[in-house]
Design an enzyme around this catalytic site. Sequence first.
Site, PDB file in Angstrom:
ATOM      1  N   GLU A 448      -3.947   6.280  -6.340  1.00 17.43           N
ATOM      2  CA  GLU A 448      -5.218   6.082  -7.052  1.00 17.43           C
ATOM      3  C   GLU A 448      -5.211   4.778  -7.850  1.00 17.43           C
ATOM      4  OE1 GLU A 448      -7.309   8.452  -5.788  1.00 17.43           O
ATOM      5  OE2 GLU A 448      -8.480   6.821  -6.625  1.00 17.43           O
TER       6      GLU A 448
HETATM    7  C1  LIG Z   1       1.497  11.011  -1.494  1.00 16.42           C
HETATM    8  C2  LIG Z   1       0.473   9.946  -1.358  1.00 16.42           C
HETATM    9  C3  LIG Z   1      -0.874  10.291  -1.240  1.00 16.42           C
HETATM   10  C4  LIG Z   1      -1.840   9.305  -1.068  1.00 16.42           C
HETATM   11  N1  LIG Z   1      -3.150   9.665  -0.843  1.00 16.42           N
HETATM   12  C5  LIG Z   1      -4.038   8.706  -0.462  1.00 16.42           C
HETATM   13  C6  LIG Z   1      -5.342   9.065   0.008  1.00 16.42           C
HETATM   14  O1  LIG Z   1      -5.720  10.237   0.017  1.00 16.42           O
HETATM   15  N2  LIG Z   1      -6.166   8.078   0.437  1.00 16.42           N
HETATM   16  C7  LIG Z   1      -5.793   6.760   0.441  1.00 16.42           C
HETATM   17  O2  LIG Z   1      -6.575   5.926   0.846  1.00 16.42           O
HETATM   18  N3  LIG Z   1      -4.564   6.386   0.004  1.00 16.42           N
HETATM   19  C8  LIG Z   1      -3.682   7.319  -0.436  1.00 16.42           C
HETATM   20  N4  LIG Z   1      -2.421   6.959  -0.854  1.00 16.42           N
HETATM   21  C9  LIG Z   1      -2.062   5.545  -0.888  1.00 16.42           C
HETATM   22  C10 LIG Z   1      -1.883   5.020  -2.312  1.00 16.42           C
HETATM   23  O3  LIG Z   1      -3.125   4.945  -2.959  1.00 16.42           O
HETATM   24  C11 LIG Z   1      -1.139   3.672  -2.204  1.00 16.42           C
HETATM   25  O4  LIG Z   1       0.201   3.979  -1.897  1.00 16.42           O
HETATM   26  C12 LIG Z   1      -1.229   2.861  -3.473  1.00 16.42           C
HETATM   27  O5  LIG Z   1      -2.541   2.397  -3.652  1.00 16.42           O
HETATM   28  C13 LIG Z   1      -0.280   1.659  -3.475  1.00 16.42           C
HETATM   29  O6  LIG Z   1      -0.377   0.925  -2.296  1.00 16.42           O
HETATM   30  P1  LIG Z   1       0.968   0.561  -1.507  1.00 16.42           P
HETATM   31  O7  LIG Z   1       1.718   1.822  -1.300  1.00 16.42           O
HETATM   32  O8  LIG Z   1       0.611  -0.218  -0.306  1.00 16.42           O
HETATM   33  O9  LIG Z   1       1.798  -0.336  -2.503  1.00 16.42           O
HETATM   34  P2  LIG Z   1       1.642  -1.911  -2.683  1.00 16.42           P
HETATM   35  O10 LIG Z   1       0.206  -2.267  -2.819  1.00 16.42           O
HETATM   36  O11 LIG Z   1       2.446  -2.594  -1.650  1.00 16.42           O
HETATM   37  O12 LIG Z   1       2.334  -2.114  -4.103  1.00 16.42           O
HETATM   38  C14 LIG Z   1       3.764  -2.207  -4.274  1.00 16.42           C
HETATM   39  C15 LIG Z   1       4.037  -2.590  -5.732  1.00 16.42           C
HETATM   40  O13 LIG Z   1       3.447  -3.865  -6.016  1.00 16.42           O
HETATM   41  C16 LIG Z   1       2.547  -3.767  -7.113  1.00 16.42           C
HETATM   42  N5  LIG Z   1       1.381  -4.612  -6.846  1.00 16.42           N
HETATM   43  C17 LIG Z   1       0.722  -4.801  -5.684  1.00 16.42           C
HETATM   44  N6  LIG Z   1      -0.316  -5.643  -5.862  1.00 16.42           N
HETATM   45  C18 LIG Z   1      -0.323  -5.988  -7.167  1.00 16.42           C
HETATM   46  C19 LIG Z   1      -1.154  -6.807  -7.986  1.00 16.42           C
HETATM   47  N7  LIG Z   1      -2.207  -7.449  -7.499  1.00 16.42           N
HETATM   48  N8  LIG Z   1      -0.853  -6.908  -9.308  1.00 16.42           N
HETATM   49  C20 LIG Z   1       0.198  -6.269  -9.841  1.00 16.42           C
HETATM   50  N9  LIG Z   1       1.017  -5.475  -9.118  1.00 16.42           N
HETATM   51  C21 LIG Z   1       0.767  -5.325  -7.799  1.00 16.42           C
HETATM   52  C22 LIG Z   1       2.169  -2.304  -7.204  1.00 16.42           C
HETATM   53  O14 LIG Z   1       1.803  -1.938  -8.529  1.00 16.42           O
HETATM   54  C23 LIG Z   1       3.442  -1.622  -6.729  1.00 16.42           C
HETATM   55  O15 LIG Z   1       4.337  -1.458  -7.817  1.00 16.42           O
HETATM   56  C24 LIG Z   1      -1.443   7.933  -1.061  1.00 16.42           C
HETATM   57  C25 LIG Z   1      -0.105   7.588  -1.207  1.00 16.42           C
HETATM   58  C26 LIG Z   1       0.856   8.567  -1.333  1.00 16.42           C
HETATM   59  C27 LIG Z   1       2.305   8.154  -1.419  1.00 16.42           C
END
Ligand SMILES: Cc1cc2nc3c(=O)[nH]c(=O)nc-3n(C[C@H](O)[C@H](O)[C@H](O)COP(=O)(O)OP(=O)(O)OC[C@H]3O[C@@H](n4cnc5c(N)ncnc54)[C@H](O)[C@@H]3O)c2cc1C
Length: 612
Positions: A448
């Site tokens: 989220e």
């Molecule tokens: C159990 C689970 C349920 C989920 N449910 C849903 C769902 O129902 N629908 C859906 O669409 N998604 C869902 N997600 C996805 C979730 O919202 C994403 O995992 C989350 O938004 C982070 O994206 P990412 O995993 O690609 O991490 P990344 O975006 O790769 O981030 C990795 C790290 O880098 C940091 N980072 C990245 N960009 C920036 C920035 N611009 N500034 C500062 N820090 C940054 C982040 O804070 C994080 O610490 C789910 C994920 C999980 C694990």
Amino acid sequence: MCAGARGTLTPMSTYRPPVSDLAFVLEHVVGYRDIAKFPGYEHADLDTVVDLLGECGEFMAKVVAPTNQAGDVEGARREPDGSVVTPGPFKDAYHKYVDAGWGSVPFPEEFGGGGFPWSVNLAIQEMTASSNMAFALCPLLTQGAIDALLHYGDDAQKQRYLPKMISGEWTGTMNLTEPQAGSDVGALTTRAVPRADGSFAITGQKIFITYGEHDLSEQIVHLVLARTPGAPTGTKGISCFIVPKFLVNEDGSLGERNSVTCLSIEHKLGIHGSPTCVLSYEDATGYLIGDENLGMRIMFVMMNSARLSVGMQGLAVAERAYQESLDFAQERRQGLAIGATGKDSAIAEFPDVRRMLMTQKAYLAALRRLMLLNAVHIDRSTHEPDQLSRVRAAEIVGLLTPICKSFGTDLGVELTSLALQVYGGMGFIEETGAAQHYRDVRITPIYEGTNGIQAADLVGRKLAVRDGASVMEFIATMREIEVELADAGARFESIRTELHAQLDALEAATGWMLRTGPTDPNAALAGSTPYLRMWGLCVGGWLLARSALAGEAADDAEQAETQLVLARFYAEQLLPQAAGLLGAATAGSRDLFALDADGLSGAARLKRSTAA
Ligand SMILES: Cc1cc2nc3c(=O)[nH]c(=O)nc-3n(C[C@H](O)[C@H](O)[C@H](O)COP(=O)(O)OP(=O)(O)OC[C@H]3O[C@@H](n4cnc5c(N)ncnc54)[C@H](O)[C@@H]3O)c2cc1C
């Protein structure tokens, strides 16, 4: 039941819904009585709401809470045919949840909802997530999808989907994430090609989709972000589509299967009962919501309410963990406390265990007040008769939402860890359930919008509202309590002095952010996480001070004492961290970037020592 020499443990299903604290907060701390006076909410008077929450708490404790550990152990599983089976006890609990109508409480009566304020719904969400977070995610995502359709769906879409989603017979999902598009939603590539009949052909892969496939309902309504041909790049070119698992016939019955399939489900650290799906869309039939390229605006409707709900999950899981750790601490006997007589003492009699219990209790009280304050401002922003008050309420929701999400979930992790610590070695052993809470809640700072993204939202977008005047007005409002605390006498003095000092620190950090952000955004972003934490600590301290004053005014000596002790403990022992964070919040980015890649890994040093 876990027992024996390892300590006498209460059954894991034991959950005591905190209805009396919810009622106290609604009545005395966040001004719920005003909400019930707004047009449209007359039926939701405080007495009715407290009765409703009492009934809900009883339902959650009896029906949903006992499914928590079984759901964790069994987990969701995907069958070879692509169907997904949820843990055994979930189906029965979900059907009872639907029959009781808990998911429909805040939605318009014209679609079968109860027409209650969102603040009431948030209290229900707390008790659902405390009972079983993995289970609660299904209705939570559905409520987000309903919200988006209510705001942006056309009449036909509302008539077709809302009644069954509001009743809970159909569930909803939120499809943003793709392998290359996580925090950067604008990088998504799922395509939506218009067809002659007005529908769109959706093709692409979504990952991490919560309850993307399951057996709790006959239909799943996916809300999917995708790009139409020629759409602008980035977030400006994203549209939002309804993609039902089964196409819906003219008469509302379910038709043929749409081409969306679950390729796999994830093996996760926690929330094992909640299926997290990889979904493949292959020319699936989708229907545009609103206009093309409005997708991010629509998703923000879902995300804003979901962000508060996820903050609430942090509180909810930590509340359950606290209750169980308290029971354990009162039963587990070790050594003799100072001044005690007899063979041994309950560990709750040792000061350090008390510290862990009081820290949990005070933070939980602060969080509940913070979440409900945000929720009543959501209600004000939609139902205040006065337009200017509605606008101000919406500003406050904007400010408080990233704070609720991050502070609530960071504390969720810290407090479940503290609860686990109370158990000693048994906390590390799965059968107590303490480890499950710690594992389950760990996702909340990530999904989220990660907490890093929330902090960036706070310093980037929220501080900028009216050039900083909006946040400064909020700080000034918090400061008004200092006079009341001074008038309340010596017992409130340490609360007043601490709040004064910590609000000074928050104001100093805010001034620095407002001056620095426009010219050196990297410096502001470098301090954004500690700065957000300062906000959470201060708003929590202010709300607990309000509780203490309200407790004093109410005719209930026990309540008055409890509220005063919580506010004082928080003010003296937890709140001072805010000023301690001022340095980190305003340090800038120099040292964060002073080491290059070799420096971060230690490779430069290694190269030098090898050369020598
Ligand atoms: C159990 C689970 C349920 C989920 N449910 C849903 C769902 O129902 N629908 C859906 O669409 N998604 C869902 N997600 C996805 C979730 O919202 C994403 O995992 C989350 O938004 C982070 O994206 P990412 O995993 O690609 O991490 P990344 O975006 O790769 O981030 C990795 C790290 O880098 C940091 N980072 C990245 N960009 C920036 C920035 N611009 N500034 C500062 N820090 C940054 C982040 O804070 C994080 O610490 C789910 C994920 C999980 C694990």
